[in-house]
Motif scaffolding. Structure first.
Motif, PDB file in Angstrom:
ATOM      1  N   LEU A 119       5.698 -10.068  -3.084  1.00  0.00           N
ATOM      2  CA  LEU A 119       6.488  -8.996  -3.860  1.00  0.00           C
ATOM      3  C   LEU A 119       6.240  -7.567  -3.122  1.00  0.00           C
ATOM      4  O   LEU A 119       7.075  -6.841  -2.708  1.00  0.00           O
ATOM      5  N   GLY A 120       4.924  -7.252  -2.808  1.00  0.00           N
ATOM      6  CA  GLY A 120       4.401  -5.973  -2.327  1.00  0.00           C
ATOM      7  C   GLY A 120       4.771  -5.871  -0.849  1.00  0.00           C
ATOM      8  O   GLY A 120       5.411  -5.023  -0.561  1.00  0.00           O
ATOM      9  N   ASN A 121       4.423  -6.941   0.008  1.00  0.00           N
ATOM     10  CA  ASN A 121       4.511  -6.776   1.492  1.00  0.00           C
ATOM     11  C   ASN A 121       5.827  -6.949   1.837  1.00  0.00           C
ATOM     12  O   ASN A 121       6.573  -6.519   2.856  1.00  0.00           O
ATOM     13  N   VAL A 122       6.863  -8.108   1.241  1.00  0.00           N
ATOM     14  CA  VAL A 122       8.192  -8.337   1.684  1.00  0.00           C
ATOM     15  C   VAL A 122       9.243  -7.698   1.036  1.00  0.00           C
ATOM     16  O   VAL A 122       9.993  -7.214   1.403  1.00  0.00           O
ATOM     17  N   VAL A 123       9.159  -7.930  -0.192  1.00  0.00           N
ATOM     18  CA  VAL A 123      10.122  -7.313  -1.088  1.00  0.00           C
ATOM     19  C   VAL A 123      10.103  -5.928  -1.175  1.00  0.00           C
ATOM     20  O   VAL A 123      11.464  -5.369  -0.861  1.00  0.00           O
ATOM     21  N   LEU A 124       9.076  -5.417  -1.646  1.00  0.00           N
ATOM     22  CA  LEU A 124       9.149  -4.000  -1.580  1.00  0.00           C
ATOM     23  C   LEU A 124       8.894  -3.231  -0.173  1.00  0.00           C
ATOM     24  O   LEU A 124       8.575  -1.893  -0.416  1.00  0.00           O
ATOM     25  N   GLY A 125       8.205  -3.805   0.547  1.00  0.00           N
ATOM     26  CA  GLY A 125       7.997  -3.295   1.877  1.00  0.00           C
ATOM     27  C   GLY A 125       6.534  -2.642   2.160  1.00  0.00           C
ATOM     28  O   GLY A 125       6.873  -1.563   2.915  1.00  0.00           O
ATOM     29  N   GLY A 126       5.663  -2.854   1.505  1.00  0.00           N
ATOM     30  CA  GLY A 126       4.422  -2.382   1.566  1.00  0.00           C
ATOM     31  C   GLY A 126       3.564  -2.931   2.501  1.00  0.00           C
ATOM     32  O   GLY A 126       3.993  -3.965   3.203  1.00  0.00           O
ATOM     33  N   ALA A 127       2.237  -2.738   2.472  1.00  0.00           N
ATOM     34  CA  ALA A 127       1.285  -3.438   3.270  1.00  0.00           C
ATOM     35  C   ALA A 127      -0.021  -3.417   2.542  1.00  0.00           C
ATOM     36  O   ALA A 127      -0.840  -2.524   2.426  1.00  0.00           O
ATOM     37  N   ALA A 214       6.452  -0.932 -11.026  1.00  0.00           N
ATOM     38  CA  ALA A 214       6.914  -1.509 -12.278  1.00  0.00           C
ATOM     39  C   ALA A 214       8.251  -2.170 -12.105  1.00  0.00           C
ATOM     40  O   ALA A 214       8.368  -3.392 -12.784  1.00  0.00           O
ATOM     41  N   THR A 215       9.286  -1.918 -11.546  1.00  0.00           N
ATOM     42  CA  THR A 215      10.330  -2.407 -11.239  1.00  0.00           C
ATOM     43  C   THR A 215      10.290  -4.070 -10.724  1.00  0.00           C
ATOM     44  O   THR A 215      10.827  -4.871 -11.288  1.00  0.00           O
ATOM     45  N   GLY A 216       9.358  -3.744  -9.780  1.00  0.00           N
ATOM     46  CA  GLY A 216       9.312  -5.167  -8.812  1.00  0.00           C
ATOM     47  C   GLY A 216       8.265  -6.112  -9.853  1.00  0.00           C
ATOM     48  O   GLY A 216       8.716  -7.351 -10.115  1.00  0.00           O
TER      49      GLY A 216
END
Length: 236
Positions: A119-127, A214-216
């Protein structure tokens, strides 16, 4: 590992333990600086083991009556055959329950960590990385330890594992096999508390806004809740 192990900026495991409940953002900032996970994992596994030892036999006893009827009606067993089958199952369950509970707990922690990492790395674009998210979620799972501490004595005193702290408490227990009951059972107060903490933890670790995290996280939880409720209702 001592509970007084220092974190990078003067915190401690004991301080993080307290802050998870009273100041979660501060706790996750400490976890982000130094992602320790052994101490909370030991507590979570001990909690799972204690719950398995005290709760599993009671849960199995409650299910035996239901299973006995199914074995007789759907599998054509005689009452004596059904009783023997359930007796064997109960003996196996008393041994495998405490063994499997810690293993299943670790599997759940790893699976949820991978889902949050995706969720964090792929969907929301974080690292971020597995160690940080695993540490964040393992510390967050201490809410489940608190739930075990609160619920286990209540279950033992009432003599039943059917203790609802969710919106399902407003429904007739006879509806337990319905999708609605199972969905509302996922609104357990401790689960929602844990969900809020995961949102905060993801926001801190990934440097997301709380709204974005929170949305993700809530969307991911809704997908899980609907799928789990549907499967459980179908199998009940």
């Amino acid at each position: 590992m001592a509970t007084g192990e220092s974190t990078a900026k003067g915190g401690s495991l004991l301080g993080t333990l307290v802050n998870i409940f009273v100041s979660p953002r501060e706790a996750y900032e400490a976890i982000d600086r130094r992602p320790t996970w052994v101490f909370p994992l030991v507590l979570v596994l001990l909690s799972a083991l204690v719950a398995a030892i005290f709760i599993t036999p009671m849960a199995m006893e409650e299910r035996m009556a239901e299973q006995r009827d199914k074995l007789i009606e759907k599998r054509g067993m005689t009452p004596e055959e059904a009783d023997r089958a359930l007796e064997v199952g109960a003996k196996i369950g008393k041994i495998t329950g405490p063994v499997m509970a810690p293993i299943a707990t670790v599997v759940v922690l790893v699976v949820v960590t991978l889902a949050l990492l995706f969720l964090g790395n792929v969907v929301l674009g974080g690292a971020s990385n597995f160690k940080k998210i695993f540490a964040m979620y393992t510390w967050t799972s201490l809410i489940g330890v608190l739930a075990t501490i609160v619920k286990t004595p209540l279950m033992l005193s009432r003599g039943t594992v059917d203790l609802q702290t969710s919106l399902a408490a407003f429904l007739d227990p006879a509806q337990k096999g319905t999708f609605l009951y199972q969905l509302l059972a996922r609104t357990d107060v401790f689960s929602l508390w844990e969900l809020v903490l995961v949102c905060i933890g993801m926001a801190v670790i990934y440097r997301f806004t709380t709204k974005k995290a929170a949305t993700g996280v809530v969307a991911l939880y809704l997908v899980y809740a609907v799928a789990a409720a549907a499967v459980t209702a179908a199998l009940t």
